[in-house]
Enzyme design. Structure first.
Site, PDB file in Angstrom:
ATOM      1  CG  ASP A  89      -0.299  -0.409   2.491  1.00  0.00           C
ATOM      2  OD1 ASP A  89       0.912  -0.666   2.483  1.00  0.00           O
ATOM      3  OD2 ASP A  89      -1.002  -0.472   3.516  1.00  0.00           O
ATOM      4  CB  CYS A 139       7.319   1.723  -5.178  1.00  0.00           C
ATOM      5  SG  CYS A 139       7.858   1.423  -3.522  1.00  0.00           S
ATOM      6  CB  CYS A 184      10.568  -4.314  -1.747  1.00  0.00           C
ATOM      7  SG  CYS A 184       8.913  -4.972  -2.030  1.00  0.00           S
ATOM      8  CE  LYS A 191       5.972  -6.667   0.005  1.00  0.00           C
ATOM      9  NZ  LYS A 191       7.301  -6.420   0.606  1.00  0.00           N
ATOM     10  CG  ASP A 221       2.397   2.506  21.901  1.00  0.00           C
ATOM     11  OD1 ASP A 221       3.397   2.773  21.233  1.00  0.00           O
ATOM     12  OD2 ASP A 221       2.031   1.327  22.129  1.00  0.00           O
ATOM     13  CD  GLN A 239      -1.137  -6.116   6.002  1.00  0.00           C
ATOM     14  OE1 GLN A 239       0.009  -5.952   6.410  1.00  0.00           O
ATOM     15  NE2 GLN A 239      -2.161  -5.922   6.780  1.00  0.00           N
TER      16      GLN A 239
HETATM   17  N1  LIG Z   1      -6.076  -9.920  12.198  1.00  0.00           N
HETATM   18  C1  LIG Z   1      -5.491  -8.844  11.667  1.00  0.00           C
HETATM   19  N2  LIG Z   1      -6.191  -8.063  10.847  1.00  0.00           N
HETATM   20  C2  LIG Z   1      -5.591  -7.015  10.245  1.00  0.00           C
HETATM   21  C3  LIG Z   1      -4.239  -6.693  10.480  1.00  0.00           C
HETATM   22  C4  LIG Z   1      -3.515  -7.523  11.383  1.00  0.00           C
HETATM   23  O1  LIG Z   1      -2.334  -7.308  11.662  1.00  0.00           O
HETATM   24  N3  LIG Z   1      -4.169  -8.583  11.946  1.00  0.00           N
HETATM   25  N4  LIG Z   1      -3.666  -5.630   9.830  1.00  0.00           N
HETATM   26  C5  LIG Z   1      -4.535  -4.562   9.335  1.00  0.00           C
HETATM   27  C6  LIG Z   1      -3.843  -3.718   8.368  1.00  0.00           C
HETATM   28  S1  LIG Z   1      -2.507  -2.828   8.961  1.00  0.00           S
HETATM   29  C7  LIG Z   1      -4.235  -3.571   7.079  1.00  0.00           C
HETATM   30  S2  LIG Z   1      -3.461  -2.421   6.076  1.00  0.00           S
HETATM   31  C8  LIG Z   1      -5.333  -4.375   6.527  1.00  0.00           C
HETATM   32  C9  LIG Z   1      -4.998  -4.901   5.146  1.00  0.00           C
HETATM   33  O2  LIG Z   1      -6.076  -5.510   4.611  1.00  0.00           O
HETATM   34  P1  LIG Z   1      -6.078  -5.878   3.056  1.00  0.00           P
HETATM   35  O3  LIG Z   1      -5.602  -4.715   2.257  1.00  0.00           O
HETATM   36  O4  LIG Z   1      -7.395  -6.404   2.762  1.00  0.00           O
HETATM   37  O5  LIG Z   1      -4.921  -6.926   2.959  1.00  0.00           O
HETATM   38  P2  LIG Z   1      -4.613  -8.227   2.170  1.00  0.00           P
HETATM   39  O6  LIG Z   1      -4.586  -9.318   3.130  1.00  0.00           O
HETATM   40  O7  LIG Z   1      -3.402  -7.955   1.383  1.00  0.00           O
HETATM   41  O8  LIG Z   1      -5.832  -8.511   1.190  1.00  0.00           O
HETATM   42  C10 LIG Z   1      -5.918  -7.904  -0.034  1.00  0.00           C
HETATM   43  C11 LIG Z   1      -6.520  -8.877  -1.034  1.00  0.00           C
HETATM   44  O9  LIG Z   1      -6.641  -8.177  -2.266  1.00  0.00           O
HETATM   45  C12 LIG Z   1      -6.244  -9.012  -3.329  1.00  0.00           C
HETATM   46  N5  LIG Z   1      -5.763  -8.129  -4.401  1.00  0.00           N
HETATM   47  C13 LIG Z   1      -4.514  -7.687  -4.615  1.00  0.00           C
HETATM   48  N6  LIG Z   1      -4.471  -6.870  -5.689  1.00  0.00           N
HETATM   49  C14 LIG Z   1      -5.740  -6.793  -6.164  1.00  0.00           C
HETATM   50  C15 LIG Z   1      -6.340  -6.112  -7.260  1.00  0.00           C
HETATM   51  O10 LIG Z   1      -5.678  -5.391  -7.990  1.00  0.00           O
HETATM   52  N7  LIG Z   1      -7.681  -6.279  -7.433  1.00  0.00           N
HETATM   53  C16 LIG Z   1      -8.421  -7.060  -6.598  1.00  0.00           C
HETATM   54  N8  LIG Z   1      -9.730  -7.132  -6.813  1.00  0.00           N
HETATM   55  N9  LIG Z   1      -7.873  -7.731  -5.567  1.00  0.00           N
HETATM   56  C17 LIG Z   1      -6.559  -7.598  -5.352  1.00  0.00           C
HETATM   57  C18 LIG Z   1      -5.189  -9.904  -2.749  1.00  0.00           C
HETATM   58  O11 LIG Z   1      -5.132 -11.111  -3.480  1.00  0.00           O
HETATM   59  C19 LIG Z   1      -5.641 -10.071  -1.304  1.00  0.00           C
HETATM   60  O12 LIG Z   1      -6.389 -11.242  -1.118  1.00  0.00           O
HETATM   61  O13 LIG Z   1      -5.599  -5.477   7.377  1.00  0.00           O
HETATM   62  C20 LIG Z   1      -5.826  -5.091   8.708  1.00  0.00           C
HETATM   63  N10 LIG Z   1      -6.334  -6.253   9.402  1.00  0.00           N
HETATM   64  N1  LIG Z   2       6.851  -6.520   3.546  1.00  0.00           N
HETATM   65  C1  LIG Z   2       5.769  -5.928   4.027  1.00  0.00           C
HETATM   66  N2  LIG Z   2       5.754  -4.598   4.231  1.00  0.00           N
HETATM   67  C2  LIG Z   2       4.664  -3.994   4.722  1.00  0.00           C
HETATM   68  C3  LIG Z   2       3.477  -4.723   4.966  1.00  0.00           C
HETATM   69  C4  LIG Z   2       3.508  -6.134   4.764  1.00  0.00           C
HETATM   70  O1  LIG Z   2       2.529  -6.856   5.004  1.00  0.00           O
HETATM   71  N3  LIG Z   2       4.667  -6.690   4.292  1.00  0.00           N
HETATM   72  N4  LIG Z   2       2.361  -4.094   5.418  1.00  0.00           N
HETATM   73  C5  LIG Z   2       2.296  -2.643   5.285  1.00  0.00           C
HETATM   74  C6  LIG Z   2       1.245  -2.150   6.186  1.00  0.00           C
HETATM   75  S1  LIG Z   2      -0.371  -2.184   5.663  1.00  0.00           S
HETATM   76  C7  LIG Z   2       1.523  -1.688   7.396  1.00  0.00           C
HETATM   77  S2  LIG Z   2       0.257  -1.166   8.384  1.00  0.00           S
HETATM   78  C8  LIG Z   2       2.908  -1.575   7.856  1.00  0.00           C
HETATM   79  C9  LIG Z   2       3.102  -2.184   9.221  1.00  0.00           C
HETATM   80  O2  LIG Z   2       4.468  -2.268   9.512  1.00  0.00           O
HETATM   81  P1  LIG Z   2       5.042  -1.670  10.843  1.00  0.00           P
HETATM   82  O3  LIG Z   2       4.496  -0.321  11.033  1.00  0.00           O
HETATM   83  O4  LIG Z   2       6.500  -1.765  10.814  1.00  0.00           O
HETATM   84  O5  LIG Z   2       4.358  -2.640  11.922  1.00  0.00           O
HETATM   85  P2  LIG Z   2       4.677  -4.133  12.368  1.00  0.00           P
HETATM   86  O6  LIG Z   2       5.727  -4.723  11.482  1.00  0.00           O
HETATM   87  O7  LIG Z   2       3.424  -4.868  12.518  1.00  0.00           O
HETATM   88  O8  LIG Z   2       5.264  -3.960  13.823  1.00  0.00           O
HETATM   89  C10 LIG Z   2       6.317  -3.063  14.046  1.00  0.00           C
HETATM   90  C11 LIG Z   2       6.847  -3.143  15.435  1.00  0.00           C
HETATM   91  O9  LIG Z   2       5.841  -2.845  16.412  1.00  0.00           O
HETATM   92  C12 LIG Z   2       6.273  -3.439  17.618  1.00  0.00           C
HETATM   93  N5  LIG Z   2       5.181  -3.465  18.594  1.00  0.00           N
HETATM   94  C13 LIG Z   2       4.343  -4.479  18.891  1.00  0.00           C
HETATM   95  N6  LIG Z   2       3.468  -4.098  19.841  1.00  0.00           N
HETATM   96  C14 LIG Z   2       3.755  -2.810  20.152  1.00  0.00           C
HETATM   97  C15 LIG Z   2       3.191  -1.849  21.042  1.00  0.00           C
HETATM   98  O10 LIG Z   2       2.220  -2.102  21.737  1.00  0.00           O
HETATM   99  N7  LIG Z   2       3.740  -0.605  21.056  1.00  0.00           N
HETATM  100  C16 LIG Z   2       4.820  -0.278  20.294  1.00  0.00           C
HETATM  101  N8  LIG Z   2       5.287   0.967  20.363  1.00  0.00           N
HETATM  102  N9  LIG Z   2       5.383  -1.174  19.461  1.00  0.00           N
HETATM  103  C17 LIG Z   2       4.845  -2.404  19.364  1.00  0.00           C
HETATM  104  C18 LIG Z   2       6.768  -4.794  17.164  1.00  0.00           C
HETATM  105  O11 LIG Z   2       7.687  -5.314  18.101  1.00  0.00           O
HETATM  106  C19 LIG Z   2       7.411  -4.475  15.823  1.00  0.00           C
HETATM  107  O12 LIG Z   2       8.818  -4.389  15.899  1.00  0.00           O
HETATM  108  O13 LIG Z   2       3.809  -2.247   7.007  1.00  0.00           O
HETATM  109  C20 LIG Z   2       3.611  -2.020   5.645  1.00  0.00           C
HETATM  110  N10 LIG Z   2       4.705  -2.666   4.962  1.00  0.00           N
HETATM  111  S1  SF4 Z   3       7.811  -2.194  -4.719  1.00  0.00           S
HETATM  112 FE1  SF4 Z   3       7.577  -3.221  -2.728  1.00  0.00          FE
HETATM  113  S2  SF4 Z   3       7.496  -1.552  -1.187  1.00  0.00           S
HETATM  114 FE2  SF4 Z   3       7.089  -0.670  -3.226  1.00  0.00          FE
HETATM  115  S3  SF4 Z   3       4.838  -0.683  -3.446  1.00  0.00           S
HETATM  116 FE3  SF4 Z   3       5.597  -2.542  -4.431  1.00  0.00          FE
HETATM  117  S4  SF4 Z   3       5.495  -4.098  -2.810  1.00  0.00           S
HETATM  118 FE4  SF4 Z   3       5.361  -2.085  -1.782  1.00  0.00          FE
HETATM  119 MO   LIG Z   4      -1.724  -1.472   7.325  1.00  0.00          MO
END
Ligand SMILES: Nc1nc2c(c(=O)[nH]1)N[C@H]1C(S)=C(S)[C@@H](COP(=O)(O)OP(=O)(O)OC[C@H]3O[C@@H](n4cnc5c(=O)[nH]c(N)nc54)[C@H](O)[C@@H]3O)O[C@H]1N2
Ligand SMILES: Nc1nc2c(c(=O)[nH]1)N[C@H]1C(S)=C(S)[C@@H](COP(=O)(O)OP(=O)(O)OC[C@H]3O[C@@H](n4cnc5c(=O)[nH]c(N)nc54)[C@H](O)[C@@H]3O)O[C@H]1N2
Ligand code: SF4
Ligand SMILES: [Mo]
Length: 736
Positions: free
Chosen positions: A14, A17, A44, A46, A218, A604
């Site tokens: 999300d 890039c 990256c 991915k 926090d 995710q």
């Molecule tokens: N239990 C739990 N729930 C969470 C979180 C967690 O840590 N734990 N994290 C939360 C966070 S930070 C976030 S950002 C959200 C993320 O929630 P989502 O953005 O829903 O994350 P994804 O699991 O990547 O699911 C996206 C889906 O979209 C599909 N997809 C990818 N590209 C496309 C496209 O171009 N078109 C269509 N139609 N589909 C596509 C993928 O195959 C994938 O199944 O989840 C949140 N929910």
């Molecule tokens: N490769 C990759 N990159 C991603 C994503 C992915 O799925 N894959 N997801 C993207 C998305 S949607 C999001 S939201 C971000 C999430 O990415 P980040 O914001 O980096 O979050 P996390 O990796 O879930 O956790 C980061 C840190 O939070 C710490 N932490 C756990 N609990 C607590 C707490 O209670 N307080 C504090 N202060 N720290 C705590 C953990 O130890 C960990 O080191 O990454 C994004 N980038």
């Molecule tokens: S290149 Fe990697 S970090 Fe940049 S948007 Fe795509 S998946 Fe995310």
């Molecule tokens: Mo997220």
């Protein structure tokens, strides 16, 4: 011979890039770095794997209609037109029987990119308020809470800041690469970095200060920082006097948190707390970049408000090196205008699930902020970061499962793996099993899609034209060009909503036939078309204008920064921030479990089916500190079950020095595409964190109804490795 390279905005994660896509024989053959040196490092592994994702043999290419029991994963292929006809007919039937609010949508516009508010437009014209998003647990809820304090969601000025504070947020080279690069660049210039994280994260390893707070504390930590900042008069007195309300009340609240108390709550030495607060307040330009960690804990609203308050009182709001309130991109019609929120009648808005219990990111607060938002930003509803004025997911899934307070019987999920992406996966399953119509718009057959009546194949970024506006988070427009044609039966989400609307009596309200037509419309106020925009370059940035509030005030009811929130007060909540303790650890469940730490190879719940990425992380792990492992008689590599009072998941134990004692960590998003047909819903209940976390009241933040994913009670016990996951038992794992 170099192939032609188009400009792309990657949507595999999300952060979007900018990179370039090459095509050979009608297929994406390679994704390469951007030709602009400033952007060349923003890619990256991915992103590099995009061809394997876009050309994957299991990509959905034909609309599927369920033929077996719901969830049995048995399908027949049908044409796009037939699917849309049947979906429209069945949706009409549900709406006629139960009312428009019985129709709900969960989405994640990050990856589908080109919805352009069409989903909200459709729902608003139909009369349903029940839209939610994956970002209800991410930037969407942070944006909503920021609006309470100063009416917008700011973005840190990484380029000029002298101090970066990471509350957990841990960008890495392969996880949110551009943000990682910006932090690296700032550090190289001499900017200080403060990390608050229970673990020794990658960012913590190289930080100037690392505060190893207990998970879920926090808000208390921020109250401690404010105590130091107020006692030592490190705040911007002039800004507070002229532009903030509620300072005295806030100060009285902060006085309830002397550092002894904050030390006791957070477990961090009070001297270190004071040192960090001074470093933050004294730097010439400090930022607290958005973090998902405070999006998912029991004091979420307070913690996010405290970040906002820290920005404001230290004079870091809308200044160089601080946090910019960008506003909508000029010359590009924002999604909020396309969404037509003003056409959804007030009585339908009031039916939004969560409106009464947890209103902060629902229409209830949007209505309260309408006037100032229009005055300052030009539109009554500010749709930011694809997550605004949302239904609360827990209220929504409860209504779907139990019909309380009313039946919700049709559910569409687009680009969102709903089953695994919220707390209480058991309830989500029950909710989906109780539907009369489920439609999934997806690129792969996910556990969520397996539960649908119709699965509509979605396009990917190489198959569509797009002008990205960062969902109005930053005032910047970037170009993403179609490189290859999507298959005949594949649709974009815009097309899906438009074609559905054309089957309803408000079809004429969707006059734009193609994506390019909508982009032309969105660009029309700057007198250009997409074709013209495409020729002018790959990016346009608006020159930032600082301290805009001097002309307009802030978009809050008082026009000031509300240190004490009038909106929270009017809703009957505590208008001041506070620390609330999460569910208590017990003898039976003595560990604080936290979800998260994103895994580099996956976004995710995605990409477990991409061999070159899966090879980097074949199976999930549960993480524990060596002292705790010893106490439990467990060793690195043991198979364990992590149990809570609500469920259990299985994974391999990883014993790590960098973990915090007393804590367990479970990764998010694990299912097993290779177990399709062997395990229930592709193994979605084997290792998913959503199984563990409850959404009972004691787990939810009061104001938003956000689940406590950061420190819920659990324990770990040794088990046999599940036979389904034995090496060689299937192809996907053999790839490891
Ligand atoms: N239990 C739990 N729930 C969470 C979180 C967690 O840590 N734990 N994290 C939360 C966070 S930070 C976030 S950002 C959200 C993320 O929630 P989502 O953005 O829903 O994350 P994804 O699991 O990547 O699911 C996206 C889906 O979209 C599909 N997809 C990818 N590209 C496309 C496209 O171009 N078109 C269509 N139609 N589909 C596509 C993928 O195959 C994938 O199944 O989840 C949140 N929910
Ligand atoms: N490769 C990759 N990159 C991603 C994503 C992915 O799925 N894959 N997801 C993207 C998305 S949607 C999001 S939201 C971000 C999430 O990415 P980040 O914001 O980096 O979050 P996390 O990796 O879930 O956790 C980061 C840190 O939070 C710490 N932490 C756990 N609990 C607590 C707490 O209670 N307080 C504090 N202060 N720290 C705590 C953990 O130890 C960990 O080191 O990454 C994004 N980038
Ligand atoms: S290149 Fe990697 S970090 Fe940049 S948007 Fe795509 S998946 Fe995310
Ligand atoms: Mo997220």
């Amino acid at each position: 011979m170099g192939a032609e390279a188009k400009y792309s905005v990657c949507s595999i994660c999300d952060i979007g890039c900018q990179l370039r896509t090459e095509v050979k024989d009608g297929q994406v053959s390679r994704v390469i770095a951007h030709d602009n040196p400033m952007l060349a490092n923003n890619i990256c592994f991915k992103g590099v794997a995009a061809p394997s994702i876009h050309n994957h043999p299991e990509r959905l290419r034909k609309p599927l209609k369920r033929v077996g029991e719901r969830g049995a994963d048995k399908w027949e292929e049908i044409s796009y037109e037939q699917a849309m006809d049947e979906i429209a007919e069945r949706l009409k039937k549900v709406v006629n029987q139960y009312g428009p609010e019985s129709f709900a949508v969960s989405t994640s516009g990050w990856n589908t990119q080109v919805t352009y508010g069409a989903d909200r437009r459709f729902m608003n014209l139909l009369g349903s308020p029940n839209w939610t998003s994956g970002v209800a647990l991410c930037a969407g809820n942070t944006a909503a809470v920021n609006k309470l304090t100063y009416g917008w969601f700011p973005m840190g000025d990484f380029g000029n800041t002298n101090c970066i504070v990471l509350f957990g947020h841990n960008p890495k080279k392969h996880s949110w690469t551009p943000i990682y690069n910006q932090i690296e660049a700032a550090r190289a210039r001499g900017a200080k970095v403060i990390v608050l994280d229970p673990r020794v994260s990658e960012q913590a390893e190289v930080a100037d200060l690392h505060l190893r707070l207990r998970a879920g504390t926090d808000a208390a930590m921020c109250l401690g920082w404010l105590k130091v900042i107020f006692d030592e008069e490190l705040y911007d007195k002039e800004f507070v006097r002229d532009w903030c309300i509620g300072f005295d009340e806030l100060k009285a609240r902060v006085d309830e948190y002397p550092l002894e108390r904050v030390e006791e709550i957070t477990g961090v030495d009070r001297k270190l707390i004071a040192e960090a607060a001074r470093m933050y307040a004294n730097a010439d330009g400090s930022i607290i970049p958005w973090t998902p960690i405070t999006d998912m804990q029991i004091s979420s609203t307070s913690a996010i408000r405290l970040h906002s308050i820290l920005r404001a009182v230290t004079g870091n709001l809308d200044v160089v090196g601080g946090e910019t309130l960008g506003g909508f991109s000029q010359g590009y019609i924002p999604e909020t205008e396309i969404a037509l929120h003003e056409e959804l009648p007030a009585e339908q808005k009031a039916k939004q699930l969560g409106y009464d219990d947890h209103p902060v990111y629902t229409y209830r607060v949007a209505e309260m902020l309408k006037e100032p938002t229009e005055k300052v930003w030009g539109f009554p509803y500010a749709d930011l970061v694809m997550g605004c004025h949302m239904a609360n997911p827990s209220n929504l899934f409860r209504a779907m499962a139990t019909e309380d307070p009313y039946p919700v019987k049709a559910f569409f999920t687009l680009g969102n793996n709903t089953l695994m992406s919220y707390p209480n996966q058991h309830q989500i399953l029950k909710a989906m099993m109780n539907q009369e119509l489920i439609v999934a718009h997806e690129i792969f057959m996910t556990p969520t899609a397996m539960l649908a009546d119709y699965v509509m194949p979605g396009d990917v970024f190489s198959e569509r034209n797009h002008v990205a506006d960062s969902w109005s988070w930053t005032a910047r427009l970037t170009l993403s060009q179609k490189s290859v044609e999507p298959g005949e039966d594949i649709s974009s989400t815009y097309q899906f909503w438009k074609d559905l609307a054309r089957r309803f009596d408000f079809g004429n309200r969707f006059p734009w036939e193609t994506i390019e037509d909508v982009i032309d419309y969105r660009l029309s106020r700057s007198g250009r078309t997409f074709a013209e925009f495409e020729k002018t370059g790959f990016m346009e940035m608006q020159t930032p204008e600082f301290r805009k509030y001097r002309k307009t005030g802030f978009a809050t009811p008082s026009g000031k920064v509300e240190l004490s929130s009038s909106v929270l007060q009017d809703l009957g909540f505590d208008p001041l921030p506070y620390h609330r303790e999460g569910p208590a650890l017990t003898e039976e469940f003595p560990y604080a479990v936290f979800s998260g730490v994103r895994e580099d190879p996956f976004f995710q719940t995605g990409q477990r089916n991409i061999p070159e990425l899966r090879r980097r992380c074949p199976l999930p792990s549960i993480f524990i500190h060596p002292a705790d492992a010893e106490k439990e008689g467990l060793a690195d590599g043991d198979w364990v079950e992590l149990q809570t009072a609500y469920g259990q998941v299985t994974a391999e134990l990883a014993v790590k020095e960098n973990m915090k004692e007393g804590h367990l960590r479970v990764p998010h998003g694990w299912w097993y595409p290779e177990l399709r047909g062997q395990a229930e819903l592709g193994g979605a209940f084997i290792s998913s964190d959503a199984v563990l976390c409850s959404d009972d009241d004691e787990f939810l933040d009061y104001e938003q109804g956000i689940p406590h994913f950061k420190g819920y009670p659990g324990r770990v016990v040794k088990v046999e490795k599940p036979s389904l996951l034995e090496e060689g038992s299937n192809e996907g794992l053999a790839a490891s």
